[in-house]
Design a protein around this motif. Structure first.
Motif, PDB file in Angstrom:
ATOM      1  N   LEU C 141       0.834  -1.209   0.000  1.00  8.25           N
ATOM      2  CA  LEU C 141       0.000   0.000   0.000  1.00  8.25           C
ATOM      3  C   LEU C 141       0.864   1.252   0.000  1.00  8.25           C
ATOM      4  O   LEU C 141       0.610   2.204  -0.743  1.00  8.25           O
ATOM      5  N   LYS C 142       1.887   1.244   0.816  1.00  5.33           N
ATOM      6  CA  LYS C 142       2.720   2.424   0.913  1.00  5.33           C
ATOM      7  C   LYS C 142       3.428   2.695  -0.416  1.00  5.33           C
ATOM      8  O   LYS C 142       3.469   3.831  -0.910  1.00  5.33           O
ATOM      9  N   ASP C 143       3.937   1.630  -0.991  1.00  6.56           N
ATOM     10  CA  ASP C 143       4.617   1.717  -2.279  1.00  6.56           C
ATOM     11  C   ASP C 143       3.696   2.276  -3.350  1.00  6.56           C
ATOM     12  O   ASP C 143       4.035   3.164  -4.123  1.00  6.56           O
ATOM     13  N   MET C 144       2.500   1.716  -3.359  1.00  3.89           N
ATOM     14  CA  MET C 144       1.501   2.105  -4.322  1.00  3.89           C
ATOM     15  C   MET C 144       1.116   3.564  -4.091  1.00  3.89           C
ATOM     16  O   MET C 144       1.003   4.350  -5.028  1.00  3.89           O
ATOM     17  N   GLY C 145       0.966   3.908  -2.801  1.00  4.53           N
ATOM     18  CA  GLY C 145       0.629   5.289  -2.463  1.00  4.53           C
ATOM     19  C   GLY C 145       1.680   6.242  -2.983  1.00  4.53           C
ATOM     20  O   GLY C 145       1.368   7.294  -3.546  1.00  4.53           O
ATOM     21  N   GLU C 146       2.929   5.855  -2.866  1.00  2.00           N
ATOM     22  CA  GLU C 146       3.999   6.737  -3.325  1.00  2.00           C
ATOM     23  C   GLU C 146       3.881   6.991  -4.823  1.00  2.00           C
ATOM     24  O   GLU C 146       4.007   8.117  -5.293  1.00  2.00           O
ATOM     25  N   SER C 147       3.609   5.935  -5.579  1.00  2.00           N
ATOM     26  CA  SER C 147       3.581   6.140  -7.029  1.00  2.00           C
ATOM     27  C   SER C 147       2.393   7.027  -7.431  1.00  2.00           C
ATOM     28  O   SER C 147       2.513   7.842  -8.337  1.00  2.00           O
ATOM     29  N   ILE C 148       1.281   6.884  -6.726  1.00  2.00           N
ATOM     30  CA  ILE C 148       0.154   7.772  -7.047  1.00  2.00           C
ATOM     31  C   ILE C 148       0.487   9.200  -6.633  1.00  2.00           C
ATOM     32  O   ILE C 148       0.226  10.160  -7.348  1.00  2.00           O
ATOM     33  N   PHE C 149       1.077   9.314  -5.451  1.00  2.00           N
ATOM     34  CA  PHE C 149       1.418  10.631  -4.918  1.00  2.00           C
ATOM     35  C   PHE C 149       2.313  11.405  -5.886  1.00  2.00           C
ATOM     36  O   PHE C 149       2.091  12.573  -6.175  1.00  2.00           O
ATOM     37  N   LEU C 150       3.316  10.723  -6.421  1.00  2.00           N
ATOM     38  CA  LEU C 150       4.268  11.409  -7.292  1.00  2.00           C
ATOM     39  C   LEU C 150       3.593  11.945  -8.549  1.00  2.00           C
ATOM     40  O   LEU C 150       3.963  12.986  -9.081  1.00  2.00           O
ATOM     41  N   VAL C 151       2.582  11.224  -9.036  1.00  2.00           N
ATOM     42  CA  VAL C 151       1.907  11.675 -10.252  1.00  2.00           C
ATOM     43  C   VAL C 151       0.852  12.727  -9.929  1.00  2.00           C
ATOM     44  O   VAL C 151       0.756  13.744 -10.599  1.00  2.00           O
ATOM     45  N   GLN C 152       0.046  12.496  -8.888  1.00  2.00           N
ATOM     46  CA  GLN C 152      -1.133  13.322  -8.688  1.00  2.00           C
ATOM     47  C   GLN C 152      -0.948  14.438  -7.654  1.00  2.00           C
ATOM     48  O   GLN C 152      -1.611  15.460  -7.740  1.00  2.00           O
ATOM     49  N   CYS C 153      -0.119  14.242  -6.649  1.00  2.00           N
ATOM     50  CA  CYS C 153      -0.057  15.197  -5.540  1.00  2.00           C
ATOM     51  C   CYS C 153       1.205  16.045  -5.565  1.00  2.00           C
ATOM     52  O   CYS C 153       1.214  17.169  -5.070  1.00  2.00           O
ATOM     53  N   ALA C 154       2.286  15.483  -6.144  1.00  2.00           N
ATOM     54  CA  ALA C 154       3.564  16.175  -6.099  1.00  2.00           C
ATOM     55  C   ALA C 154       3.543  17.600  -6.660  1.00  2.00           C
ATOM     56  O   ALA C 154       4.284  18.452  -6.174  1.00  2.00           O
ATOM     57  N   PRO C 155       2.718  17.906  -7.672  1.00  2.00           N
ATOM     58  CA  PRO C 155       2.739  19.294  -8.171  1.00  2.00           C
ATOM     59  C   PRO C 155       2.440  20.326  -7.081  1.00  2.00           C
ATOM     60  O   PRO C 155       2.819  21.481  -7.218  1.00  2.00           O
TER      61      PRO C 155
END
Ligand code: HEM
Ligand code: HEM
Ligand SMILES: [Ca+2]
Ligand SMILES: [Ca+2]
Ligand SMILES: [Cu+2]
Lengths: 488, 222, 292
Positions: C141-155
């Motif tokens: 979950l954490k790993d998956m969360g990171e990949s979503i975060f980098l695409v959607q939240c990082a901006p």
């Protein structure tokens, strides 16, 4: 066989358009080099305030190269070759001469209006049709004048049958006229609003999906009737003329011409694949695009076969080099385009650098090479002087060839990579790359493109110098050369 | 027959013309009226949004940004629901673009906010390290042309029946009224959300900076 | 094959191989049909364009011009009456027949729907990742969360979650004591999920300090008595009360995503319907792991 030595042709209009070709070529491609560099090194956006951003400059680049450089080059080719294949001089009719000068004068106004208004941000934003209605009207007038001159010359002709180049000039005239009119239907906003706002502003007659359909019906066929059809007219005259070889096959010319006319217009939907235009329009566009390979290749093959057995001309004459390579780049872009029009491939290619890659195979490798050959073949006949320097021409050829190859290979790789990165998912099914990752991955390729563009531009400067020297300082010629252009 | 045509330029030209005209008619006409239908509930752009659209066109954002989300899973994950024809029914001109140097913007209003745009348009690198988008600082000082935007609203209402209310009427007086009643208050809302004192002060003084109008337009893209 | 064709094909090969190498570096799955069809298309362009034009270049070296000349002649340009090149003619005929077949029989009018295809794509996607999502353990979950975060939240929140110098919430610091004290003093009505908001002045002085300390610790351990006022809304352990007040144990990511947040720093848009419940869980676990 009639000899052409007896005829004297009037080249005053040709000369005028030669100069605009060179000047607009330099301006347009300099801006091309700038915008290519801006993507690789974004700091370059801030050299001229709001007028220097990539987004303001990009349409100026496309408009100056297409409507400045290319159209001027096409008019050079037309006013030069049409007189000769029809065997009638412009000078025989005062009326046509006056129209010719008028056309050039209006063209200058329209072209400068275009550059100024786009720099100011006055644009309708439709690609290759950015100009607002006052300029549209001017362009229609210019085009009508061209039509009158063309059909005037045809009416006075001494050669009964129209030469192949003339078929293509006639098609250019009709195609652009029809498409331009439909795509630029717009309502000036002062008209119905009680005189409010900017006088030059207008809104399109069509909205949304319909506007897109009309726009790309034009946009695609602008490619057809500005980047392709008139350039074929040029090669059908200038390659056989420069080489002294007879055109390989009448049948091939004929089938290629009518094939192109019939098929080209159906393919415009390939700019709108996977968009909201109806599925059947998209399917139709894909299918016609693939069929289009053959009439396109027909002309190129006809030209290459015209040169068969003439290897020594290819090695000795840089003008022949330009034209033979132009044919092969024409083959490349008319195969690349149709493959990019296959729906699965377009799902990757659309929106990416692969499209500008395809564009510049065509415009740098095909169109511009033909324009250079056109100007240099005509120059000795027009100015009655030898071409100033053969070695300069030779060097230009090689530098520019390297430039185009760098341009299209880097954009090919960049586009395919980015297109695939957009779709990539990780092992959990989530998008693998943020948008900015996909942008940063392209930096090296954008740098290579900028280098390729710079090389091409350097070649252009060599050409401009060579041309200027030919016109003013080339060795004087007593008699007009029949075929091969003399060069020092 | 063809050789005959080549000796008779008039018929040759007619032949070429018919060949090319036919294709356009067959492609464009059958779906023309269907493609012009708005989706249910689609509202025309407000005058402020139109002015912002004008800025988007003037600075030619479409040289880098598309507004067309294609029906692929990867695109709907990134940008949201795929685009529908009826959503564009009031778009004159359409702004789909043909290039995606930056991301698609058709639904950017869903996942970015005015204060974010304020940072981003002033200096994209401050929010997206590595961004290559130019900073559009001049949009913070240039004043948006709301009068032309209003003229556009009147024009599309009268010429194409775009459903604007009764307040959109020709003439200077009607424009001034709309400006006071709607355009400036809308702009103030956006400027306040952008949290930029300078912008707020300008709007209060009756002048709408281009970026405020632009953000009003971007916010509308949903 | 003449030397030109060999050179042409060699160039094509170099181009294709470089493309594939670069693409591979980006970890692209080339077995995806769209991807391999594209590579195949690129291969076709390169080999045919360079191969065929090289063939004609070869003919310039080896062949000679011949044929009957037409009687016309334009400005010295003649024209042969040669037959069509057979390869070209048959290919033209072939693609025309293929085109007619494709458009009228293969995929006749309205037989294809891109939206239908999209629905199928989504279905097969769901099938493919169903198992991964169902049995996701904490690490996944954490790993998956990171990949979503980098695409959607990082901006907005930055790639490290530091909020880009105050432009959005800094997850690496978490909710500090000062922030909580501020909220206690001034109240907050920023999470659109709770229309009433939290009234100001729920505590003061030492009581506020104690409560704030507890909240800033992520509500770990036993709640101090001073948290009693808060518990009325946020629950005895600070776990939140649905519809009344948010959880104070770390970030309530689900709530923030559902309706967004208009706060002191700035605004966060809502991400309603953009994520599946598993993805939301993944984001939650990743965001709450960032505090140092
Ligand atoms: C020195 C030579 C040139 C350079 C460096 C150059 C560079 C560029 C660049 C960087 C772009 C933007 C591509 C993008 O969106 O990523 C572009 C677009 C374009 N250029 Fe050039 N260019 C050059 C010459 C030409 C010439 C001679 C023509 C036409 C005769 C031309 C026609 C176009 C067109 C039509 C586009 C728009 C493509 C599209 O929208 O997909 N360019 N050019
Ligand atoms: C058989 C002939 C051709 C076909 C079927 C074809 C097809 C295509 C396709 C599919 C696209 C990309 C559309 C997209 O996804 O955005 C495209 C773009 C383009 N092509 Fe071609 N192409 C052909 C020949 C040419 C030639 C000879 C040129 C000449 C220079 C050319 C110039 C362009 C330009 C300028 C664009 C960019 C349009 C834009 O601004 O988006 N094409 N073509
Ligand atoms: Ca126009
Ligand atoms: Ca484009
Ligand atoms: Cu096209």
């Amino acid at each position: 066989m009639q000899s052409n030595a007896a005829m004297e042709y009037d080249y005053s209009i040709v000369k005028l358009y030669m100069w605009t070709t060179v000047i607009f070529g330099i301006v347009g491609m300099l801006i091309g080099v700038i915008i290519a560099s801006q993507l690789a090194w974004p700091q370059l956006n801030y050299m001229m305030g709001e007028y220097g951003t990539f987004s303001r400059l990009r349409p100026i680049h496309t408009n100056v190269v297409v409507y400045g450089f290319m159209i001027s080059g096409i008019f050079v080719g037309f006013y030069y070759s049409a007189q000769r294949v029809l065997k009638v001089s412009m000078g025989e009719s005062k009326f046509l001469m006056t129209l010719g000068y008028l056309q050039f004068f209006l063209y200058l106004i329209a072209a400068s209006g275009m550059v100024i208004s786009e720099a100011m941000g006055i644009t309708t934003s439709k690609e290759y049709a950015q100009m607002e209605w006052p300029l549209d009207i001017l362009i229609v007038v210019i085009w009508v004048i061209w039509g009158v001159i063309m059909f005037g010359l045809i009416g006075m002709r001494r050669e009964k049958a129209l030469y192949i180049s003339m078929w293509y000039y006639v098609a250019t005239f009709l195609g652009v006229a029809m498409l331009y009119l439909f795509n630029n239907m717009e309502v000036p906003t002062q008209l119905l609003s009680g005189g409010l706002g900017a006088w030059y502003h207008s809104v399109s007659m069509y909205a949304g999906t319909n506007d897109a359909m009309v726009q790309w019906w034009w946009g695609h066929n602008a490619v057809a009737f500005v980047f392709t059809v008139p350039i074929i007219a040029l090669i059908y005259y200038f390659l056989p003329k420069e080489s002294g070889q007879a055109v390989y096959s009448y049948k091939l010319s004929l089938l290629s011409f009518w094939g192109l006319m019939f098929i080209y217009l159906w393919a415009g939907g390939h700019h709108l694949l996977w968009s909201t235009v109806p599925d059947w329009v998209q399917t139709m566009a894909s299918v016609f695009s693939v069929i289009l390979i053959l009439p396109s290749w027909g002309s190129a093959i006809n030209m290459l076969l015209t040169m068969k057995g003439e290897w020594n001309q290819l090695t000795e004459n840089p003008l022949i080099k330009f034209m033979v390579l132009a044919s092969t780049f024409y083959m490349l872009s008319t195969l690349e385009g149709p493959i990019q029009a296959v729906k699965s491939v377009n799902a990757i290619a659309h929106f990416t650098d692969w499209i500008p890659g395809h564009v510049h195979d065509g415009t740098l490798g095909w169109v511009s090479f033909m324009v250079f050959a056109t100007l240099m073949h005509s120059a000795p006949r027009v100015f009655k002087r030898e071409i100033y320097s053969k070695s300069l021409l030779e060097a230009q050829f090689w530098i520019q060839t390297v430039g185009v190859v760098l341009y299209f290979t880097s954009m090919w790789i960049a586009g395919i990579t980015q297109g695939m990165m957009w779709r990539a998912v990780d092992e959990y099914g989530n998008l693998m790359y943020s948008f900015i990752d996909t942008v940063n991955a392209l930096h090296p390729y954008w740098a290579i493109r900028a280098v390729g563009g710079t090389l091409y531009f350097i070649g252009l400067l060599m050409f401009a110098y060579n041309f200027f020297m030919t016109a003013t300082a080339g060795r004087k010629l007593e008699t007009e050369p029949q075929f091969r252009s003399p060069m020092a | 027959m063809f050789h005959w045509l080549e000796k008779n330029p008039f018929f040759f030209a007619v032949g070429v013309f018919l060949t090319i005209a036919f294709a356009g008619a067959v492609t464009i006409l059958p779906n023309f009226s269907k493609s012009a239908q708005p989706i249910k509930g689609l509202k025309p752009y407000t005058v402020l949004q139109l002015a912002g659209r004008g800025v988007y066109i003037k600075d030619n954002c479409l040289s880098c940004h598309s507004q067309m989300i294609r029906p692929f899973k990867a695109e709907t994950d990134r940008y949201g629901q795929y685009s529908l024809s009826g959503e564009y029914a009031y778009d004159r001109p359409f702004l789909w673009g043909s290039r995606r140097i930056g991301p698609d913007l058709h639904r950017v209003g869903n996942y970015r906010t005015p204060d974010w745009h304020a940072n981003h348009m002033w200096n994209p690198k401050s929010v997206v390290p590595g961004s290559i988008m130019p900073a559009y600082k001049h949009q913070f000082t240039n004043i948006a042309d709301t009068e032309t935007a209003y003229a556009e609203a009147v024009t599309v209402k009268r010429a194409f029946g775009v459903p604007y209310g009764d307040d959109i009427q020709p003439g200077k007086a009607a424009y001034e009224k709309e400006l006071k009643a709607k355009v400036l208050p809308d702009a103030l809302k956006i400027a306040t959300q952008m949290k930029n004192k300078d912008l707020i002060a300008k709007v209060k003084a009756g002048k709408i900076p281009e970026v405020v109008a632009l953000v009003a337009y971007l916010e509308r893209l949903k | 094959m003449n030397a030109f064709v060999v050179k042409g094909l060699a160039f094509a090969a170099v181009l294709i191989i470089s493309t594939i190498v670069v693409v591979q570096q980006m970890h692209i799955d080339l077995s995806d049909p769209i991807n391999w069809i594209t590579i195949l298309g690129a291969l076709a362009i390169a080999t045919l364009a360079f191969g065929v034009s090289a063939k004609y270049m070869g003919q310039m070296k080896t062949d000679t011009a011949s044929g009957d000349l037409a009687e016309e002649n334009w400005d010295g340009i003649g024209e042969y009456k040669n037959e069509l090149p057979a390869g070209w003619a048959y290919s033209f005929l072939g693609v025309m027949i293929w085109g007619l077949w494709y458009f009228f029989l293969g995929y006749p009018l309205n037989a294809f729907s891109q939206i239908g295809q999209y629905n199928e794509e989504v279905q097969s996607y769901n099938k493919k990742f169903e198992a991964v999502h169902k049995n996701a353990d904490a690490a996944t979950l954490k790993d998956m969360g990171e990949s979503i975060f980098l695409v959607q939240c990082a901006p907005c929140h930055g790639e490290t979650g530091d909020g880009l110098s105050g432009k959005a919430e800094d997850f690496t610091k978490g909710r500090t004591k000062a922030t909580v004290l501020n909220i206690i003093k001034n109240g907050q009505n920023a999470l659109a999920a709770f229309p009433g908001g939290m009234p100001p002045g729920m505590a003061s002085g030492a009581a506020a300090e104690k409560a704030a300390e507890y909240v800033a610790s992520g509500c770990k351990g036993k709640a101090p008595a001073e948290f009693g006022v808060c518990a009325g809304c946020h629950g005895a352990t600070g776990a939140g009360t649905p519809g009344v007040a948010p959880s104070l144990k770390g970030y309530d990511v689900k709530t923030a995503l559902a309706k967004g947040k208009t706060g002191a720093i700035g605004m966060m848009p809502s991400f309603a319907n953009r994520f599946t419940p598993v993805q939301e869980k993944a984001l939650d676990s990743y965001v709450n792991s960032l505090k140092q």
